[in-house]
Design a protein around this motif. Sequence first.
Motif: not given
Length: 90
Positions: A5-6, A84, A2-3, A54, A48-51
């Motif tokens: 950032l989810a 995070q 999972a990301s 980002q 749609q950043p995943s970290t």
Amino acid sequence: MASPLADLAPESVFGGTVAAFGHLLHRQGLPVTPDHSLRFAAAVHAAQPSTVHQLYWLARVTLVTSHEQIPAFDRVFRSAFQGQIGRAHV
């Protein structure tokens, strides 16, 4: 996997997160307006950043308008997204 950032940004909550982050920056002296926050939200939606790394750069390029603002921006970003930050190298 999972990301990272989810948990941070479900669509139903992210608008409030963006607004609150912009407000915190404004309180620290950055000239962040609702228009800047909308621009940040649009960038996040498009990219749609995943970290968190980002997310940091999307926020920085849309919300910081001068080099002098970077230290305050970094403090607020770390505070706002501290849960995070351990996963990012900001």
